[in-house]
Write an enzyme that holds these catalytic residues in place. Structure first.
Site, PDB file in Angstrom:
ATOM      1  CB  CYS A 180     -38.510  11.031  58.636  1.00 52.25           C
ATOM      2  SG  CYS A 180     -38.688   9.183  59.140  1.00 52.25           S
ATOM      3  CB  ILE A 181     -38.296  16.360  58.078  1.00 54.87           C
ATOM      4  CG1 ILE A 181     -39.635  15.423  57.064  1.00 54.87           C
ATOM      5  CG2 ILE A 181     -37.890  17.715  57.526  1.00 54.87           C
ATOM      6  CD1 ILE A 181     -39.475  14.590  55.870  1.00 54.87           C
TER       7      ILE A 181
END
Length: 440
Positions: free
Chosen positions: A276-277
């Site tokens: 995600c990040i």
């Protein structure tokens, strides 16, 4: 009885037939929770091995409780298949498939598109479709809605409902799991939001936030992860400057977080990993171009975080040169931990793997130790393998030990006491002060 009333009744009396497309880190926990809540659930995946493992009750996701998976499979509440024809039997379908970036750092929504097409072929009247994959604002309405309507011949809002409810999965988190993490739901129309929220309310032990549209829900998910990416970039930049100024950045953060308002602690590290990040902010910067807008703050934080693996290698080179007058080429280096965060076996976009590649390019003799990841597949297809154990004698054999993941099953005091030198990029050695120890 209208569509909404019929679905709400099925949710209440647990006769709703549920499906989850994608049985990975998001989909499998979600499928298990829905089955545990009493809903007959079918999991769909294109990988035969995953389907076989689920149907045998064999778990492969760390955040899923082995006994719960076995229980719902044995009871018949959960089964898995590769056959999308079973969609025709379902009342509620959640799509939780990967949304990676392509070679040009642009969103690859091919998995979402293909899954939507597969669902649309067998979509029946009276079904709810919810996208859970993180994506750019507009995906649900601009991509999925036309596909579902064109292929199925059904009309959104009248014959079926469509919504977006972003996954919130934090692998290895001991406190927050799928079951107790608050959920955001934004549907195409109020009825879709109400129905989708009603199911999650019956499945989860958490608050449900009803967003006014899918775009709001899509944007908030991007905000969550971009917020983390930007703040990690900020603290990484602080860490680089603090090192030049001979200031302990970890102590700086400890001091700053004593303020009870206006500050949240973020910590530096060797880079940003996970699905995600490192990826999600690019979804927003890509979409922003459609509105003739650039987002320099987000792009800058990404640049800083992407450069951290190289910074770790550069600092290691300086340590070897300053302390031992040795070049990186030919030096023996041990990396401790290669997962992207502590106490998990997840290697997705792990900065440690980039660090390994860069060390090897410079001619370092590199080993790693990670009992949770005894092997991994290199970019060239070969297999990298962990050393079997660490002991005082083994530690003494390396010129430099670099802590790249702070797994809790390692005796860091033993490591520091026996190493020639330790470079700790995660502050795993908190509380230890030695002349042979250097922090990021």
């Amino acid at each position: 009885m209208g569509l909404k009333e019929d679905l709400l009744r099925k949710i209440e009396d647990k006769t709703l037939q549920v499906g989850v497309v994608g049985l990975g880190y998001v989909g499998l926990p979600l499928a298990v929770e829905k089955a545990m809540a009493g809903y007959t659930t079918i999991g769909f995946d294109v990988q035969d091995d995953k389907v076989d493992m689920v149907n045998k009750g064999h778990n492969y996701i760390g955040d899923v409780v082995d006994e719960q998976l076995s229980e719902v499979v044995k009871s018949g509440k959960l089964k898995a298949t590769t056959n999308f024809e079973d969609v025709a039997t379902l009342d509620f379908i959640a799509i939780a498939v990967p949304t990676p970036l392509d070679l040009y750092q642009q969103p690859d929504i091919s998995y979402v598109k293909k899954s939507t097409e597969d669902v649309a072929k067998y979509l029946k009247k009276g079904t709810v479709v919810v996208l859970e994959s993180t994506t750019y604002p507009g995906t649900t309405e601009e991509l999925m809605k036309p596909i579902l309507e064109d292929i199925s011949g059904l009309k959104c809002g009248e014959d079926f409902y469509l919504a977006f409810s972003p996954e919130r999965v934090d692998p290895g988190n001991k406190l927050y799991k799928t079951k107790n993490t608050p959920k955001v739901v934004g549907g195409v129309g109020e009825d879709a939001t109400e129905v989708a929220a009603a199911l999650y309310e019956n499945v989860l032990d958490a608050d449900i936030f009803k967003a006014s549209s899918p775009k709001v829900a899509e944007m908030e998910k991007i905000l969550e992860n971009t917020y983390r990416n930007v703040n990690i970039g900020l603290i990484n930049e602080f860490a680089i400057l603090a090192n030049k100024m001979d200031i302990n950045i970890w102590e700086v953060v400890d001091a700053a977080k004593t303020k009870p308002y206006g500050f949240q602690a973020f910590y530096p590290g060797p880079g940003v990993g996970g699905h995600c990040i490192p990826l999600d902010p690019f979804y927003l910067t890509w979409k922003a171009r459609e509105y003739d807008m650039h987002m320099p703050l987000i792009e800058a934080s990404g640049t800083i975080n992407d450069a951290m693996p190289s910074y770790v290698v550069e600092r290691s080179l300086r340590i070897l040169s300053r302390k031992f007058k040795k070049p990186l080429n030919g030096s023996k280096i041990l990396l401790l931990g290669i997962a992207y965060k502590n106490d998990i076996d997840d290697l997705r976009d792990s900065p440690a793997l980039v660090i390994i590649e860069e060390f090897e390019k410079e001619g370092a003799i590199l080993d790693y130790y990670d009992s949770l990841n005894p092997s991994y597949k290199r970019a060239d297809g070969t297999i990298g393998e962990s050393i079997k154990e660490i002991s005082p004698d083994i530690i003494k054999g390396y010129d430099l030990v670099v802590i790249t993941t702070n797994h809790s099953n390692i005796d860091y005091e033993m490591v520091v006491d026996n190493a020639n030198y330790v470079f700790d990029t995660r502050y795993a050695t908190r509380g230890l002060e030695r002349d042979n120890l250097e922090l990021l």
